[in-house]
Motif scaffolding. Sequence first.
Motif, PDB file in Angstrom:
ATOM      1  N   LYS A 147       0.741  -1.154   0.163  1.00  0.00           N
ATOM      2  CA  LYS A 147      -0.105   0.134   0.001  1.00  0.00           C
ATOM      3  C   LYS A 147       0.986   1.160   0.032  1.00  0.00           C
ATOM      4  O   LYS A 147       1.945   1.276   0.621  1.00  0.00           O
ATOM      5  CB  LYS A 147      -0.860   0.096   1.108  1.00  0.00           C
ATOM      6  N   SER A 148       0.480   2.298  -0.753  1.00  0.00           N
ATOM      7  CA  SER A 148       1.155   3.367  -0.933  1.00  0.00           C
ATOM      8  C   SER A 148       0.040   4.742  -0.572  1.00  0.00           C
ATOM      9  O   SER A 148      -1.039   4.422  -0.974  1.00  0.00           O
ATOM     10  CB  SER A 148       2.012   3.763  -2.192  1.00  0.00           C
ATOM     11  N   PRO A 149       0.525   5.716  -0.040  1.00  0.00           N
ATOM     12  CA  PRO A 149      -0.181   6.863   0.137  1.00  0.00           C
ATOM     13  C   PRO A 149      -0.864   7.445  -1.024  1.00  0.00           C
ATOM     14  O   PRO A 149      -0.160   7.400  -2.149  1.00  0.00           O
ATOM     15  CB  PRO A 149       0.836   7.955   0.813  1.00  0.00           C
ATOM     16  N   ALA A 150      -2.159   7.722  -1.058  1.00  0.00           N
ATOM     17  CA  ALA A 150      -2.899   8.467  -2.000  1.00  0.00           C
ATOM     18  C   ALA A 150      -3.966   9.463  -1.523  1.00  0.00           C
ATOM     19  O   ALA A 150      -4.331   9.207  -0.400  1.00  0.00           O
ATOM     20  CB  ALA A 150      -3.395   7.288  -2.833  1.00  0.00           C
ATOM     21  N   PHE A 151      -4.338  10.331  -2.521  1.00  0.00           N
ATOM     22  CA  PHE A 151      -5.421  11.269  -2.072  1.00  0.00           C
ATOM     23  C   PHE A 151      -6.692  10.863  -2.421  1.00  0.00           C
ATOM     24  O   PHE A 151      -7.006  10.230  -3.368  1.00  0.00           O
ATOM     25  CB  PHE A 151      -5.190  12.387  -2.718  1.00  0.00           C
ATOM     26  N   PHE A 152      -7.724  10.946  -1.305  1.00  0.00           N
ATOM     27  CA  PHE A 152      -9.118  10.738  -1.543  1.00  0.00           C
ATOM     28  C   PHE A 152      -9.779  11.988  -1.191  1.00  0.00           C
ATOM     29  O   PHE A 152      -9.556  12.303   0.050  1.00  0.00           O
ATOM     30  CB  PHE A 152      -9.491   9.424  -0.739  1.00  0.00           C
ATOM     31  N   GLU A 153     -10.762  12.128  -1.902  1.00  0.00           N
ATOM     32  CA  GLU A 153     -11.806  13.243  -1.424  1.00  0.00           C
ATOM     33  C   GLU A 153     -12.864  12.694  -0.387  1.00  0.00           C
ATOM     34  O   GLU A 153     -13.546  11.794  -0.738  1.00  0.00           O
ATOM     35  CB  GLU A 153     -12.368  13.743  -2.726  1.00  0.00           C
ATOM     36  N   GLN A 154     -13.036  13.558   0.373  1.00  0.00           N
ATOM     37  CA  GLN A 154     -13.987  13.140   1.619  1.00  0.00           C
ATOM     38  C   GLN A 154     -15.318  13.728   1.061  1.00  0.00           C
ATOM     39  O   GLN A 154     -15.479  15.050   0.869  1.00  0.00           O
ATOM     40  CB  GLN A 154     -13.484  13.672   2.824  1.00  0.00           C
ATOM     41  N   LEU A 155     -16.205  12.931   0.934  1.00  0.00           N
ATOM     42  CA  LEU A 155     -17.688  13.195   0.575  1.00  0.00           C
ATOM     43  C   LEU A 155     -18.634  13.290   1.780  1.00  0.00           C
ATOM     44  O   LEU A 155     -19.957  13.764   1.532  1.00  0.00           O
ATOM     45  CB  LEU A 155     -18.299  12.317  -0.504  1.00  0.00           C
ATOM     46  N   SER A 156     -18.298  12.733   2.883  1.00  0.00           N
ATOM     47  CA  SER A 156     -19.204  12.389   3.830  1.00  0.00           C
ATOM     48  C   SER A 156     -18.519  12.552   5.288  1.00  0.00           C
ATOM     49  O   SER A 156     -17.464  12.739   5.200  1.00  0.00           O
ATOM     50  CB  SER A 156     -19.972  11.114   4.079  1.00  0.00           C
ATOM     51  N   GLY A 157     -19.442  12.707   6.389  1.00  0.00           N
ATOM     52  CA  GLY A 157     -18.957  12.630   7.695  1.00  0.00           C
ATOM     53  C   GLY A 157     -18.336  11.289   8.115  1.00  0.00           C
ATOM     54  O   GLY A 157     -18.486  10.219   7.172  1.00  0.00           O
ATOM     55  N   GLY A 158     -18.003  10.771   9.384  1.00  0.00           N
ATOM     56  CA  GLY A 158     -17.546   9.866   9.789  1.00  0.00           C
ATOM     57  C   GLY A 158     -18.510   9.118  10.760  1.00  0.00           C
ATOM     58  O   GLY A 158     -19.530   9.422  10.737  1.00  0.00           O
ATOM     59  N   PRO A 159     -18.137   7.773  11.527  1.00  0.00           N
ATOM     60  CA  PRO A 159     -16.677   7.300  11.479  1.00  0.00           C
ATOM     61  C   PRO A 159     -16.374   6.637  10.147  1.00  0.00           C
ATOM     62  O   PRO A 159     -15.117   6.581   9.760  1.00  0.00           O
ATOM     63  CB  PRO A 159     -16.717   6.434  12.568  1.00  0.00           C
ATOM     64  N   ASN A 160     -17.387   6.359   9.399  1.00  0.00           N
ATOM     65  CA  ASN A 160     -17.039   5.447   8.028  1.00  0.00           C
ATOM     66  C   ASN A 160     -17.253   6.595   6.984  1.00  0.00           C
ATOM     67  O   ASN A 160     -18.277   7.252   6.942  1.00  0.00           O
ATOM     68  CB  ASN A 160     -17.968   4.345   7.871  1.00  0.00           C
ATOM     69  N   ILE A 161     -16.106   6.853   6.311  1.00  0.00           N
ATOM     70  CA  ILE A 161     -16.418   8.226   5.430  1.00  0.00           C
ATOM     71  C   ILE A 161     -16.368   7.678   4.050  1.00  0.00           C
ATOM     72  O   ILE A 161     -15.463   6.783   3.617  1.00  0.00           O
ATOM     73  CB  ILE A 161     -15.060   8.779   5.714  1.00  0.00           C
ATOM     74  N   LEU A 162     -17.308   8.273   3.142  1.00  0.00           N
ATOM     75  CA  LEU A 162     -17.407   7.913   1.973  1.00  0.00           C
ATOM     76  C   LEU A 162     -16.237   8.751   1.293  1.00  0.00           C
ATOM     77  O   LEU A 162     -16.115  10.030   1.391  1.00  0.00           O
ATOM     78  CB  LEU A 162     -18.588   8.552   1.391  1.00  0.00           C
TER      79      LEU A 162
END
Length: 263
Positions: A147-162
């Motif tokens: 696994k390597s670091p990658a950018f993801f856009e956050q679309l929802s709140g947590g604790p499980n984040i879309l």
Amino acid sequence: MKTLRYSLGIVLVAVGLSLGATTPAAAQQRANFTQEFGGSTVLLTTGDTLRGPLALHRNEDVIRLTMPDNTVNTLSAVAVQSFAVKGQQADRRNYYDDFYDARSGYYYGSPYYNMPPRPRRERVDTSLVRVFRTYRWNHDNDYSDFKSPAFFEQLSGGPNILLRREALVERAVNNGPMYGGYGYNPYGVPRTSYYREIKDAFYLGLPSGNVLPLRNPKKDLLAAFRQQAKQIEQYAKDNKLDFSDPRELAFIVNYANSLQPKP
């Protein structure tokens, strides 16, 4: 009649050339995709904060930040914890949202002549603040532990984040069923043209820090919340929410989180 056909041919050649690649090998492949934003706040893994105009190079998971002295700071995902951006700059050279709509009516016999309009993507909102977070990711290789670091856009709140990753893909289209194969049709138009569009890929960021791909958003999300699946499906049905729409899927994930037992 010959003059009319010649004119239509020129128009369609221009449209085909403006859409990108011209070789069959480029069909349905990822193209270089960069998005630019007028302002950003970047939180580094060191705890430092940087601000300034930002360019996000999606394929490479790299950001280029313009500093107040006009120097450019290049940062990979390994150095970034999260960042927020706003003031997205529209770049029509990168993609064409309404390709099929634009082709409708150019000439009778086009396979898209009477085709109903496709749903439009959301237009660029320059006032919208978008948040990106760094996760360690296996790049959708289920058989690899790397696994390597990658950018993801956050679309929802947590604790499980879309989460979402956008990619620019090139696709092929035939310029008419009667003109199959390659080469040019009688109007002087390439029989196969290429266009670009943005493709969304959804994920669920888990509290553990792992990333769960939602290749089939409805099926995979309900499987992730197996105990609450019936409630979630009913909620989506009652509110006419689409599991494939980013905004509506975020509502569904927020609802799913609300059903989780409090720690």
